[in-house]
Design an enzyme around this catalytic site. Structure first.
Site, PDB file in Angstrom:
ATOM      1  N   SER A  84       2.259  26.302  67.897  1.00 41.11           N
ATOM      2  CA  SER A  84       3.735  26.910  67.669  1.00 41.11           C
ATOM      3  C   SER A  84       3.881  28.237  67.536  1.00 41.11           C
ATOM      4  O   SER A  84       4.984  28.643  67.199  1.00 41.11           O
ATOM      5  CB  SER A  84       4.149  26.094  66.382  1.00 41.11           C
ATOM      6  OG  SER A  84       3.147  26.391  65.201  1.00 41.11           O
ATOM      7  N   THR A 188       6.387  27.465  62.448  1.00 38.95           N
ATOM      8  CA  THR A 188       6.657  29.122  62.365  1.00 38.95           C
ATOM      9  C   THR A 188       6.006  29.777  61.306  1.00 38.95           C
ATOM     10  O   THR A 188       5.677  29.219  60.340  1.00 38.95           O
ATOM     11  CB  THR A 188       8.053  29.227  62.270  1.00 38.95           C
ATOM     12  OG1 THR A 188       8.968  28.792  63.120  1.00 38.95           O
ATOM     13  CG2 THR A 188       8.505  31.000  62.202  1.00 38.95           C
ATOM     14  N   THR A 206       7.308  32.761  66.200  1.00 36.82           N
ATOM     15  CA  THR A 206       7.078  31.346  66.760  1.00 36.82           C
ATOM     16  C   THR A 206       7.142  31.239  68.065  1.00 36.82           C
ATOM     17  O   THR A 206       7.397  32.379  69.020  1.00 36.82           O
ATOM     18  CB  THR A 206       8.229  30.911  66.154  1.00 36.82           C
ATOM     19  OG1 THR A 206       8.241  29.365  66.367  1.00 36.82           O
ATOM     20  CG2 THR A 206       9.637  31.116  66.652  1.00 36.82           C
ATOM     21  N   ARG A 216      16.415  29.376  75.535  1.00 36.40           N
ATOM     22  CA  ARG A 216      16.773  29.007  74.128  1.00 36.40           C
ATOM     23  C   ARG A 216      16.243  30.195  73.236  1.00 36.40           C
ATOM     24  O   ARG A 216      15.027  30.363  73.140  1.00 36.40           O
ATOM     25  CB  ARG A 216      16.096  27.733  73.865  1.00 36.40           C
ATOM     26  CG  ARG A 216      16.582  27.317  72.253  1.00 36.40           C
ATOM     27  CD  ARG A 216      15.410  27.279  71.434  1.00 36.40           C
ATOM     28  NE  ARG A 216      15.709  26.737  70.217  1.00 36.40           N
ATOM     29  CZ  ARG A 216      14.785  26.950  69.100  1.00 36.40           C
ATOM     30  NH1 ARG A 216      13.896  27.586  69.333  1.00 36.40           N
ATOM     31  NH2 ARG A 216      14.993  26.106  67.968  1.00 36.40           N
ATOM     32  N   THR A 239      11.340  28.050  58.296  1.00 40.63           N
ATOM     33  CA  THR A 239      10.479  27.195  59.293  1.00 40.63           C
ATOM     34  C   THR A 239      11.297  26.147  59.747  1.00 40.63           C
ATOM     35  O   THR A 239      12.097  25.605  58.886  1.00 40.63           O
ATOM     36  CB  THR A 239       9.045  26.959  59.002  1.00 40.63           C
ATOM     37  OG1 THR A 239       8.465  26.294  60.131  1.00 40.63           O
ATOM     38  CG2 THR A 239       8.767  26.504  57.664  1.00 40.63           C
ATOM     39  N   GLY A 240      11.067  25.274  60.554  1.00 40.81           N
ATOM     40  CA  GLY A 240      11.864  24.066  60.929  1.00 40.81           C
ATOM     41  C   GLY A 240      12.869  24.308  62.004  1.00 40.81           C
ATOM     42  O   GLY A 240      12.666  25.245  62.806  1.00 40.81           O
TER      43      GLY A 240
HETATM   44  N1  GLY Z   1      12.059  27.991  63.583  1.00 38.50           N
HETATM   45  C1  GLY Z   1      11.594  27.874  65.062  1.00 38.50           C
HETATM   46  C2  GLY Z   1      12.436  27.603  65.798  1.00 38.50           C
HETATM   47  O1  GLY Z   1      13.356  26.621  65.675  1.00 38.50           O
HETATM   48  O2  GLY Z   1      12.663  28.212  66.989  1.00 38.50           O
END
Ligand code: GLY
Length: 340
Positions: A84, A188, A206, A216, A239-240
């Site tokens: 990740s 992340t 991340t 994106r 994070t998330g």
């Molecule tokens: N929190 C990392 C992402 O959604 O890119």
């Protein structure tokens, strides 16, 4: 209200230091966590502990807090087993690894950020170069890569065999589900430092949501969303699911709640409550936060259980459970202890 050693559990309304939280159960830690040890380093997830330890090493060898944030996060970025962050990160829907990162330096309120960076394994280091060697805050895509190369970063293949295999499996079996976002498919590292001079720094890195649409960008490289540092008050990192953090500017909000006097954990809880209250997704936002303040208080909270964060001081290092919010009638979430 039921009070337990590990936290309190409520039905309907919880009260933490005079703050009301409605609609969700809040599983919190009974004592505000605080340490007088400096530097205090906290980061997201158990994998953050190796980054914290590296950051501590850098400071112990005379490096600055910014060096520590960068070199600490480099540890996670360089870990090929971590799918990740950095090299080995899961790719976008076309099999290309696109990385995001940002860094903030509290004393000068400086920031640098890169987004959609390809073929460069250490986006946090490039973000720092943006901050220190350009007039800008954010660089994206090809421009970010060109800048990185001009600063001596080397292009390499970031798609490991392990990540390639997962991408091929996703392409074959599961495209729709993963594009909608699954908590298994993103993590992340956000890392925050309160140093011996009382200054704050932070970084966030991340590979973003796995199998995302090309181009994106999530919350992690966006100042105020994935990371925010205010040297007068405190710092927060996320994070998330980035889309859900982004829409509520959560890290900035957490720092502002700390400015109003909430502890870091309370501020994280309050930000989640506020987002959940107005969001059609309610508590199902899948977002998690860490925060610390200028006085050495620290904490974390997330939607639902399972989020852990790493805390390192010169005396001790450990992994803690965050506070958690969940729907009424969900089962309780515990919190472990960390002595300073
Ligand atoms: N929190 C990392 C992402 O959604 O890119």
């Amino acid at each position: 209200m039921e009070l337990s050693r590990r936290g309190f559990v409520t039905k309907g309304t919880a009260i933490i230091s005079g703050t009301f939280y409605n609609r969700h159960e809040v599983f919190s830690n009974p004592n505000i966590r605080k340490t007088m040890s400096r530097p205090l380093i906290i980061s997201t997830w158990p994998f953050g502990e190796a980054a914290n330890k590296k950051a501590m090493e850098v400071i112990n060898s005379g490096g600055s807090s910014l060096d520590a944030v960068e070199k600490g996060i480099n540890v996670t970025e360089n870990d090929k087993e971590n799918t990740s962050v950095g090299i080995g990160g899961l790719p976008n829907s076309e099999g290309i690894v696109q990385l995001d990162a940002c860094i903030m330096n509290g004393p000068k309120h400086e920031a640098g950020s890169v987004m959609g960076l390809e073929k460069i394994r250490n986006p946090i280091s490039v973000a720092r170069k943006v901050m220190e060697h350009t007039r800008h805050v954010q660089l994206v895509g090809k421009g970010a890569q060109k800048f990185a190369c001009s600063q001596g970063f080397i292009k390499e293949n970031l798609l490991t065999e392990k990540s390639k295999k997962k991408w091929l499996e996703w392409k074959k079996d599961n495209q729709k589900k993963s594009l909608e976002g699954s908590s298994e498919n993103h993590d992340t590292i956000a890392l925050l430092i309160l140093d011996e001079d009382g200054n704050l720094t932070g970084g966030c890195s991340t590979s973003g949501l796995a199998f995302k649409l090309p181009g994106r960008v999530g919350d992690s490289p966006i100042i105020g969303s994935g990371l925010y540092v205010d040297n007068e008050i405190g710092a927060a990192g996320a994070t998330g699911i980035g889309e859900n953090v982004l829409r509520h500017c959560c890290s900035f909000m957490i720092v502002e709640f700390m400015r109003q006097g909430l502890s870091p954990e309370e501020a994280c809880i309050q930000a989640i409550q506020r987002a959940a209250k107005i969001d059609p997704k309610g508590i199902d936002l899948n977002i998690f936060f860490i925060a610390l303040d200028k006085t050495g208080r620290y904490g974390a909270a997330g939607t639902g259980k399972g989020f852990q964060y790493s805390v390192t001081t010169p005396k001790q290092s450990g992994i803690l459970d965050s506070a958690a919010l969940s729907d009424i009638d969900a089962g309780p979430v515990g919190g472990n202890e960390f002595q300073n």
